[in-house]
Write a protein that holds these residues in place. Structure first.
Motif, PDB file in Angstrom:
ATOM      1  N   UNK A  67       0.844  -1.205   0.000  1.00 56.99           N
ATOM      2  CA  UNK A  67       0.000   0.000   0.000  1.00 56.99           C
ATOM      3  C   UNK A  67       0.876   1.249   0.000  1.00 56.99           C
ATOM      4  N   UNK A  68       1.895   1.257   0.829  1.00 56.94           N
ATOM      5  CA  UNK A  68       2.782   2.422   0.910  1.00 56.94           C
ATOM      6  C   UNK A  68       3.569   2.618  -0.397  1.00 56.94           C
ATOM      7  N   UNK A  69       4.002   1.528  -1.015  1.00 54.49           N
ATOM      8  CA  UNK A  69       4.739   1.644  -2.272  1.00 54.49           C
ATOM      9  C   UNK A  69       3.843   2.218  -3.372  1.00 54.49           C
ATOM     10  N   UNK A  70       2.594   1.790  -3.415  1.00 57.47           N
ATOM     11  CA  UNK A  70       1.660   2.336  -4.415  1.00 57.47           C
ATOM     12  C   UNK A  70       1.394   3.810  -4.142  1.00 57.47           C
ATOM     13  N   UNK A  71       1.181   4.162  -2.880  1.00 53.04           N
ATOM     14  CA  UNK A  71       0.924   5.570  -2.524  1.00 53.04           C
ATOM     15  C   UNK A  71       2.123   6.447  -2.863  1.00 53.04           C
ATOM     16  N   UNK A 101       9.400   4.948   0.215  1.00 55.63           N
ATOM     17  CA  UNK A 101       9.485   5.736  -1.026  1.00 55.63           C
ATOM     18  C   UNK A 101      10.818   5.594  -1.762  1.00 55.63           C
ATOM     19  N   UNK A 102      11.847   5.193  -1.044  1.00 51.01           N
ATOM     20  CA  UNK A 102      13.181   5.045  -1.637  1.00 51.01           C
ATOM     21  C   UNK A 102      13.656   3.591  -1.573  1.00 51.01           C
ATOM     22  N   UNK A 103      12.723   2.657  -1.645  1.00 46.01           N
ATOM     23  CA  UNK A 103      13.078   1.257  -1.425  1.00 46.01           C
ATOM     24  C   UNK A 103      14.127   0.741  -2.396  1.00 46.01           C
ATOM     25  N   UNK A 104      14.157   1.246  -3.604  1.00 43.23           N
ATOM     26  CA  UNK A 104      15.146   0.755  -4.578  1.00 43.23           C
ATOM     27  C   UNK A 104      16.571   1.129  -4.158  1.00 43.23           C
ATOM     28  N   UNK A 105      16.713   2.291  -3.527  1.00 47.75           N
ATOM     29  CA  UNK A 105      18.044   2.712  -3.051  1.00 47.75           C
ATOM     30  C   UNK A 105      18.360   2.123  -1.675  1.00 47.75           C
ATOM     31  N   UNK A 106      17.370   1.648  -0.958  1.00 50.03           N
ATOM     32  CA  UNK A 106      17.548   1.148   0.413  1.00 50.03           C
ATOM     33  C   UNK A 106      17.211  -0.335   0.503  1.00 50.03           C
ATOM     34  N   UNK A 107      17.568  -1.086  -0.513  1.00 48.09           N
ATOM     35  CA  UNK A 107      17.206  -2.506  -0.613  1.00 48.09           C
ATOM     36  C   UNK A 107      17.626  -3.306   0.616  1.00 48.09           C
ATOM     37  N   UNK A 108      18.731  -2.916   1.236  1.00 46.92           N
ATOM     38  CA  UNK A 108      19.230  -3.665   2.389  1.00 46.92           C
ATOM     39  C   UNK A 108      18.279  -3.595   3.590  1.00 46.92           C
ATOM     40  N   UNK A 109      17.343  -2.663   3.571  1.00 43.26           N
ATOM     41  CA  UNK A 109      16.388  -2.506   4.670  1.00 43.26           C
ATOM     42  C   UNK A 109      15.231  -3.499   4.590  1.00 43.26           C
ATOM     43  N   UNK A 110      15.138  -4.234   3.471  1.00 45.10           N
ATOM     44  CA  UNK A 110      13.984  -5.084   3.229  1.00 45.10           C
ATOM     45  C   UNK A 110      14.394  -6.508   2.896  1.00 45.10           C
ATOM     46  N   UNK A 111      13.485  -7.445   3.170  1.00 39.36           N
ATOM     47  CA  UNK A 111      13.717  -8.835   2.778  1.00 39.36           C
ATOM     48  C   UNK A 111      13.468  -8.975   1.276  1.00 39.36           C
ATOM     49  N   UNK A 112      13.889 -10.104   0.746  1.00 37.45           N
ATOM     50  CA  UNK A 112      13.677 -10.366  -0.682  1.00 37.45           C
ATOM     51  C   UNK A 112      12.179 -10.355  -1.023  1.00 37.45           C
ATOM     52  N   UNK A 116      10.028  -7.864  -3.546  1.00 41.91           N
ATOM     53  CA  UNK A 116       9.154  -8.358  -4.615  1.00 41.91           C
ATOM     54  C   UNK A 116       7.757  -7.749  -4.514  1.00 41.91           C
ATOM     55  N   UNK A 117       7.238  -7.677  -3.309  1.00 42.24           N
ATOM     56  CA  UNK A 117       5.907  -7.117  -3.094  1.00 42.24           C
ATOM     57  C   UNK A 117       5.872  -5.642  -3.500  1.00 42.24           C
ATOM     58  N   UNK A 118       6.890  -4.870  -3.130  1.00 46.07           N
ATOM     59  CA  UNK A 118       6.918  -3.453  -3.500  1.00 46.07           C
ATOM     60  C   UNK A 118       7.129  -3.274  -4.998  1.00 46.07           C
ATOM     61  N   UNK A 119       7.942  -4.143  -5.594  1.00 46.25           N
ATOM     62  CA  UNK A 119       8.123  -4.091  -7.047  1.00 46.25           C
ATOM     63  C   UNK A 119       6.785  -4.347  -7.749  1.00 46.25           C
ATOM     64  N   UNK A 120       6.047  -5.339  -7.256  1.00 48.45           N
ATOM     65  CA  UNK A 120       4.737  -5.658  -7.832  1.00 48.45           C
ATOM     66  C   UNK A 120       3.771  -4.481  -7.657  1.00 48.45           C
ATOM     67  N   UNK A 121       3.754  -3.884  -6.479  1.00 58.01           N
ATOM     68  CA  UNK A 121       2.860  -2.750  -6.231  1.00 58.01           C
ATOM     69  C   UNK A 121       3.158  -1.600  -7.186  1.00 58.01           C
ATOM     70  N   UNK A 122       4.427  -1.312  -7.379  1.00 55.91           N
ATOM     71  CA  UNK A 122       4.799  -0.244  -8.317  1.00 55.91           C
ATOM     72  C   UNK A 122       4.437  -0.611  -9.751  1.00 55.91           C
ATOM     73  N   UNK A 123       4.712  -1.843 -10.144  1.00 54.73           N
ATOM     74  CA  UNK A 123       4.415  -2.273 -11.509  1.00 54.73           C
ATOM     75  C   UNK A 123       2.911  -2.208 -11.780  1.00 54.73           C
ATOM     76  N   UNK A 124       2.134  -2.578 -10.808  1.00 51.36           N
ATOM     77  CA  UNK A 124       0.686  -2.533 -10.943  1.00 51.36           C
ATOM     78  C   UNK A 124       0.161  -1.104 -10.973  1.00 51.36           C
ATOM     79  N   UNK A 125       0.886  -0.192 -10.368  1.00 48.99           N
ATOM     80  CA  UNK A 125       0.464   1.202 -10.241  1.00 48.99           C
ATOM     81  C   UNK A 125       0.760   2.029 -11.490  1.00 48.99           C
ATOM     82  N   UNK A 126       1.649   1.546 -12.324  1.00 56.44           N
ATOM     83  CA  UNK A 126       1.946   2.287 -13.555  1.00 56.44           C
ATOM     84  C   UNK A 126       0.652   2.517 -14.327  1.00 56.44           C
TER      85      UNK A 126
END
Length: 185
Positions: A67-71, A101-112, A116-126
Motif C-alpha cells: 500500500x505504501x509503495x503504491x501511494x 518511497x526510496x526502497x530501490x536505493x535502500x534494498x538492504x532494509x527489506x527482505x527479498x 518483490x511485493x513493492x516491485x509488484x505494487x509499483x508495476x501494478x500502479x503504472x
C-alpha cells in the motif's frame, strides 16, 4: 489546499462518520470529508474499506508495504502521512516504513519477499500496468494464490485511494512528520 470543500453537508451519515473518525483517529479524515459530498459514494467507499480490513490471506506487514509503495508511486502525501501513522500503530518499524518511497536505493532494509511485493505494487500502479508473468509467478509461488489475489486487490484499492486523494488535492493531515514523498528523477 484541497480542490473540494472539506465541509460537506451535515447529514446523519457524515455526523456518524465524523464521530467514528474522531474516536478512532483523533480527527475527521479529509478523504471522508471530500467523499461526504456524495452520500452514496461515501457509504460504498466505507463499506469497501470495512470489508478490505477483514482480508487476512496476506501478511499484514507485506500488505502495508505494498500500500505504501503504491501511494509513494502516485505521490499521495495524504496517503503517505496516514500510512506512516497506521503502520506504526500496527507495530511496524517506523524506520522501515520511512524507507518505502526510496526502497530501490535502500534494498538492504527489506527482505527479498518485501522487495518483490513493492516491485509488484509499483508495476501494478503504472498507468499501463507493468506486471510481468515472471514477477506474478514468483509471488504466487511464495505467497500462494489467495494471498496474491489479496495483494493485487490491496494495491488496486490503494490506487483508488491515492488517485482520488490526489485529484481532490488532499495533502498531509499531520499524522506523521515522516510523510515526505521524494521527487521522482
Amino acid at each position: 489546499m484541497s480542490r473540494i470543500s472539506l465541509t460537506p453537508p451535515r447529514t446523519l451519515l457524515m455526523r456518524i462518520g465524523a464521530w467514528y473518525s474522531r474516536r478512532r483517529y483523533g480527527t475527521v479524515l479529509d478523504p471522508g470529508q471530500a467523499y461526504g459530498h456524495n452520500g452514496r459514494v461515501l457509504f460504498a467507499y466505507v463499506r469497501l474499506e470495512q470489508r478490505a480490513a477483514k482480508w487476512n490471506a496476506l501478511d499484514a506487514g507485506l500488505k502495508h508495504l505494498a500500500v505504501m509503495a503504491a501511494a509513494a508511486r502516485i505521490n499521495c502525501s495524504w496517503c503517505m502521512d496516514f500510512g506512516h501513522w497506521e503502520g506504526v500503530e500496527r507495530g511496524l518499524s517506523a524506520s522501515k516504513i520511512a524507507q518505502v518511497p526510496r526502497w530501490r536505493e535502500r534494498r538492504e532494509s527489506f527482505t527479498e519477499l518485501e522487495l518483490l511485493v513493492m516491485e509488484y505494487a509499483e508495476a501494478m500502479t503504472e498507468t499501463e500496468p507493468a506486471v510481468t508473468d515472471e514477477l506474478a509467478a514468483e509471488l504466487i509461488a511464495r505467497l500462494g494464490e489467495a494471498a496474491f489475489v489479496e495483494l493485487t486487490a490491496m494495491v488496486a484499492l490503494e490506487n483508488m485511494r491515492s488517485r482520488a486523494n490526489r485529484a481532490f488535492g488532499l495533502t498531509s493531515q499531520g499524522f506523521s512528520e515522516a510523510c515526505e514523498v521524494p521527487a521522482r528523477p
